[in-house]
Design a protein around this motif. Structure first.
Motif, PDB file in Angstrom:
ATOM      1  N   ILE A  15       0.832  -1.250   0.117  1.00  0.00           N
ATOM      2  CA  ILE A  15       0.044   0.105   0.057  1.00  0.00           C
ATOM      3  C   ILE A  15       1.065   1.296  -0.250  1.00  0.00           C
ATOM      4  O   ILE A  15       0.639   2.299  -0.552  1.00  0.00           O
ATOM      5  N   ASN A  19       0.677   3.926  -3.181  1.00  0.00           N
ATOM      6  CA  ASN A  19      -0.077   4.984  -2.628  1.00  0.00           C
ATOM      7  C   ASN A  19       0.227   6.259  -3.715  1.00  0.00           C
ATOM      8  O   ASN A  19      -0.818   6.913  -4.074  1.00  0.00           O
ATOM      9  N   ASP A  33     -14.009  10.660   1.368  1.00  0.00           N
ATOM     10  CA  ASP A  33     -12.806  10.671   2.225  1.00  0.00           C
ATOM     11  C   ASP A  33     -12.669  11.801   3.029  1.00  0.00           C
ATOM     12  O   ASP A  33     -12.885  13.081   2.599  1.00  0.00           O
ATOM     13  N   PRO A  46      -9.524   7.607   4.807  1.00  0.00           N
ATOM     14  CA  PRO A  46     -10.170   7.386   3.210  1.00  0.00           C
ATOM     15  C   PRO A  46     -11.275   6.319   3.491  1.00  0.00           C
ATOM     16  O   PRO A  46     -11.185   5.119   2.800  1.00  0.00           O
ATOM     17  N   VAL A  47     -12.429   6.656   3.740  1.00  0.00           N
ATOM     18  CA  VAL A  47     -13.708   5.728   3.804  1.00  0.00           C
ATOM     19  C   VAL A  47     -13.898   5.018   2.593  1.00  0.00           C
ATOM     20  O   VAL A  47     -14.115   4.077   2.277  1.00  0.00           O
ATOM     21  N   THR A  48     -14.223   6.154   1.444  1.00  0.00           N
ATOM     22  CA  THR A  48     -14.668   5.842   0.182  1.00  0.00           C
ATOM     23  C   THR A  48     -13.605   4.777  -0.577  1.00  0.00           C
ATOM     24  O   THR A  48     -13.900   3.912  -1.167  1.00  0.00           O
ATOM     25  N   THR A  49     -12.495   5.612  -0.440  1.00  0.00           N
ATOM     26  CA  THR A  49     -11.369   4.620  -0.922  1.00  0.00           C
ATOM     27  C   THR A  49     -10.915   3.282  -0.365  1.00  0.00           C
ATOM     28  O   THR A  49     -10.938   2.256  -1.176  1.00  0.00           O
ATOM     29  N   THR A  50     -11.161   3.056   0.773  1.00  0.00           N
ATOM     30  CA  THR A  50     -11.188   1.734   1.325  1.00  0.00           C
ATOM     31  C   THR A  50     -12.316   0.862   0.762  1.00  0.00           C
ATOM     32  O   THR A  50     -12.121  -0.359   0.449  1.00  0.00           O
ATOM     33  N   LEU A  51     -13.611   1.360   0.632  1.00  0.00           N
ATOM     34  CA  LEU A  51     -14.671   0.396   0.378  1.00  0.00           C
ATOM     35  C   LEU A  51     -14.279   0.046  -1.289  1.00  0.00           C
ATOM     36  O   LEU A  51     -14.686  -1.112  -1.449  1.00  0.00           O
ATOM     37  N   LEU A  53     -11.474  -0.053  -2.705  1.00  0.00           N
ATOM     38  CA  LEU A  53     -10.384  -0.973  -2.971  1.00  0.00           C
ATOM     39  C   LEU A  53     -10.747  -2.298  -2.494  1.00  0.00           C
ATOM     40  O   LEU A  53     -10.380  -3.398  -2.968  1.00  0.00           O
ATOM     41  N   SER A  54     -11.539  -2.356  -1.502  1.00  0.00           N
ATOM     42  CA  SER A  54     -12.020  -3.650  -0.770  1.00  0.00           C
ATOM     43  C   SER A  54     -12.852  -4.437  -1.833  1.00  0.00           C
ATOM     44  O   SER A  54     -12.809  -5.657  -2.026  1.00  0.00           O
TER      45      SER A  54
END
Length: 66
Positions: A15, A19, A33, A46-51, A53-54
């Protein structure tokens, strides 16, 4: 248990390595985010980015049957 530590370490290194590339693609600046300053330090969630990428990782894992 050592496998989990190793897996987490490798994931954090990857990561960290990708990055800057992800930031150039717009990840980290998506709606949802959160970036704010607290006690003179910048905090980034990074809430939206994490979702996103998950979801991509889940699709890749499903494709390769991992």
């Amino acid at each position: 248990m050592i496998r989990w530590f190793l897996a987490i370490f490798v994931a954090l290194v990857l990561i960290g390595a990708v990055n800057p590339w992800l930031h150039r693609l717009g990840f980290g600046r998506l709606p949802g985010d959160i970036r704010f300053t607290l006690f003179g330090r910048e905090v980034f969630l990074p809430v939206t980015t994490t979702l996103l990428l998950s979801a991509v990782a889940s699709l890749v894992a499903k494709f390769f049957h991992i």
